[in-house]
Write a protein that holds these residues in place. Sequence first.
Motif, PDB file in Angstrom:
ATOM      1  N   ALA A   1     -35.001 -41.944   7.625  1.00  0.00           N
ATOM      2  CA  ALA A   1     -34.801 -40.978   6.531  1.00  0.00           C
ATOM      3  C   ALA A   1     -34.761 -39.556   7.071  1.00  0.00           C
ATOM      4  O   ALA A   1     -35.429 -39.217   8.052  1.00  0.00           O
ATOM      5  CB  ALA A   1     -35.914 -41.111   5.496  1.00  0.00           C
ATOM      6  N   ARG A   2     -33.972 -38.729   6.396  1.00  0.00           N
ATOM      7  CA  ARG A   2     -33.853 -37.323   6.775  1.00  0.00           C
ATOM      8  C   ARG A   2     -33.724 -36.469   5.523  1.00  0.00           C
ATOM      9  O   ARG A   2     -32.945 -36.796   4.615  1.00  0.00           O
ATOM     10  CB  ARG A   2     -32.633 -37.106   7.674  1.00  0.00           C
ATOM     11  CG  ARG A   2     -32.481 -35.681   8.174  1.00  0.00           C
ATOM     12  CD  ARG A   2     -31.355 -35.598   9.186  1.00  0.00           C
ATOM     13  NE  ARG A   2     -31.292 -34.297   9.834  1.00  0.00           N
ATOM     14  CZ  ARG A   2     -30.494 -34.012  10.864  1.00  0.00           C
ATOM     15  NH1 ARG A   2     -29.699 -34.952  11.360  1.00  0.00           N
ATOM     16  NH2 ARG A   2     -30.483 -32.812  11.396  1.00  0.00           N
ATOM     17  N   ALA A   3     -34.492 -35.385   5.469  1.00  0.00           N
ATOM     18  CA  ALA A   3     -34.468 -34.507   4.299  1.00  0.00           C
ATOM     19  C   ALA A   3     -33.362 -33.471   4.422  1.00  0.00           C
ATOM     20  O   ALA A   3     -33.001 -33.045   5.524  1.00  0.00           O
ATOM     21  CB  ALA A   3     -35.815 -33.800   4.147  1.00  0.00           C
ATOM     22  N   VAL A   4     -32.854 -33.052   3.275  1.00  0.00           N
ATOM     23  CA  VAL A   4     -31.914 -31.937   3.236  1.00  0.00           C
ATOM     24  C   VAL A   4     -32.673 -30.655   3.588  1.00  0.00           C
ATOM     25  O   VAL A   4     -33.853 -30.501   3.246  1.00  0.00           O
ATOM     26  CB  VAL A   4     -31.290 -31.820   1.833  1.00  0.00           C
ATOM     27  CG1 VAL A   4     -30.425 -30.568   1.713  1.00  0.00           C
ATOM     28  CG2 VAL A   4     -30.484 -33.066   1.498  1.00  0.00           C
ATOM     29  N   ALA A   5     -32.015 -29.750   4.289  1.00  0.00           N
ATOM     30  CA  ALA A   5     -32.649 -28.459   4.599  1.00  0.00           C
ATOM     31  C   ALA A   5     -33.104 -27.803   3.297  1.00  0.00           C
ATOM     32  O   ALA A   5     -32.431 -27.879   2.266  1.00  0.00           O
ATOM     33  CB  ALA A   5     -31.662 -27.561   5.331  1.00  0.00           C
ATOM     34  N   HIS A   6     -34.254 -27.154   3.340  1.00  0.00           N
ATOM     35  CA  HIS A   6     -34.842 -26.653   2.106  1.00  0.00           C
ATOM     36  C   HIS A   6     -35.834 -25.531   2.373  1.00  0.00           C
ATOM     37  O   HIS A   6     -36.173 -25.228   3.515  1.00  0.00           O
ATOM     38  CB  HIS A   6     -35.555 -27.790   1.364  1.00  0.00           C
ATOM     39  CG  HIS A   6     -36.652 -28.407   2.176  1.00  0.00           C
ATOM     40  ND1 HIS A   6     -36.415 -29.428   3.084  1.00  0.00           N
ATOM     41  CD2 HIS A   6     -37.992 -28.145   2.244  1.00  0.00           C
ATOM     42  CE1 HIS A   6     -37.557 -29.770   3.659  1.00  0.00           C
ATOM     43  NE2 HIS A   6     -38.527 -29.005   3.171  1.00  0.00           N
TER      44      HIS A   6
END
Length: 233
Positions: free
Chosen positions: A153-158
């Motif tokens: 899993a990888r999060a969107v930049a935020h």
Amino acid sequence: MPESRARDIERGKQAVRGRLWCRRVDGDGATDDPYGKIPGFYGADAAAACLAELEPWKRAAIPVTDDQKRSATMIGMRIASGLLVAGMTATATACSPAADRATATVPAAPAAPTATAASQRPSETLSPVLERPLPNVKGKTFTSAIVDFPPNARAVAHRHGAAFVYAYVLEGTVRSQLAGEPVRTYHQGQNWVEQPGAHHLLTENTSRTKVAKLLVIFISNTGDKLKIEDPPT
């Protein structure tokens, strides 16, 4: 490093600590007696009490003696106090004259994962656990959450707005990068902090077969949204 250089660095650190403490005292932001705290900023005890109620925190260690119970409680207070201290340090640094600030060269950050790119991989899930206003810090709210990362899993930049953020790895391994800083890898039991307004370019589970899990603490302005993802490009 030469011994004289090490002494100069330590003296410089102590000077910063002294200036910070004086600013907190002058601004009525610190308790009169800092003994036993790191240091005793108003709101630290309330944050520690919130942290102590979290089930992941309770499961993190199993005290079996009175001494261990006292030790576990002190660790919780030290972490919560440390969160507020770091936030206060950021504020004091921002208000300091430019000549007082340390300078450093950091590597340029790589391009952040866009919403489109991140959507090609599983995303994380943020589940709030406890949200409570800090009684001694008007306008601030303590929020704890568990963030689950499925394999790969990888999060969107935020960003997290004006919140000060503390993250602790409960399980697995997470790779992370804040704007202006190098990529870092954190294993179970390790932690990091994010200053208010920080741009979180990268957060991902390094494993393709195992889950990763974080305990995340936010000290935010009451009512603010805790996570703001970068718009798709």
